[in-house]
Scaffold this motif. Sequence first.
Motif, PDB file in Angstrom:
ATOM      1  N   VAL A 101      37.266 -39.004  16.219  1.00 11.86           N
ATOM      2  CA  VAL A 101      37.757 -38.339  17.423  1.00 11.86           C
ATOM      3  C   VAL A 101      38.009 -36.848  17.197  1.00 11.86           C
ATOM      4  O   VAL A 101      38.077 -36.074  18.162  1.00 11.86           O
ATOM      5  N   ASN A 109      35.305 -28.661  23.570  1.00 15.29           N
ATOM      6  CA  ASN A 109      34.866 -29.672  22.617  1.00 15.29           C
ATOM      7  C   ASN A 109      33.420 -29.448  22.171  1.00 15.29           C
ATOM      8  O   ASN A 109      33.064 -29.721  21.021  1.00 15.29           O
ATOM      9  N   GLU A 149      37.193 -34.999  20.571  1.00 17.91           N
ATOM     10  CA  GLU A 149      37.992 -35.227  21.770  1.00 17.91           C
ATOM     11  C   GLU A 149      39.153 -34.241  21.876  1.00 17.91           C
ATOM     12  O   GLU A 149      40.054 -34.418  22.691  1.00 17.91           O
TER      13      GLU A 149
END
Length: 269
Positions: A258, A48, A71
């Motif tokens: 996200v 990430n 994420e």
Amino acid sequence: MVDYSKWDKFVDSDEEREKARFAEVEKDKREFAEKRRKDREAITQSHNAKLQCKLVESGLFAGVVAKFMPEGFLEVRWGEEGVALLGNVLSFAELRRVPEMTFDSPEPTALRTILMLSVSNFECPTIEPGTAGVKFHKPPQLFPDVERRHDEDSKEVALLEELPDNVLATATAAAKDVWVHWLCLNALGPKCLGGKQVIEYCATGAPSGQTRRYFVILLKQRDGELSWAQPVVSASAAEGRSGFDASQFAKTHNLRAVAANCVRSKPTE
């Protein structure tokens, strides 16, 4: 009469040894499971962090959206050949259809908002680690309990944390020319299925007839469904697409980013 009491201590000791062996095996299982969990967490964090570095290079955080840590990887496909790879080039013809998406998330049943927008074409120049005034950082070390050699450590890639001022100014100027191509609310699950298109998908129609644009696909999330009271913007309509404020939209509807991916466009040959 036979006295069996002396045998009881042997039976008890065997039972205790068996219990001790069982407890030791269970302890080993728990320790192994915890190590695996930490290893997976380290891999995810490193992955990430590298994704975030790519998004920094894309100029996404220069006035388009607030900086965030992805994420997971958002896979975006327009058919078999058209795949978003964090800044690769696709033709407008390849972008014409509504893309399919896959997001491997720890929250598989969450409802998500899909936002696809474009800005003026921006390409980050190569910035070498150690460049004066530029912030870099190393990704989380994988498997920290494993002894590493110095030559292995030297191969770790430094990740760009922020754009240098001169590049940031260019990216910020590009971000002012925002055009929304798609807004879909309450898409469900890892495949981001269903949902309500409130700004219908249209990859073309960028302002001023520009043939090169930088497309960003954002995946946002919130608790509960997101309602929409405004009229739906049809695929053929231009009104409501220009100057979209993605940051304000996220604040108004309590959305957090996200995941994201991006592609550059080129004229169809």
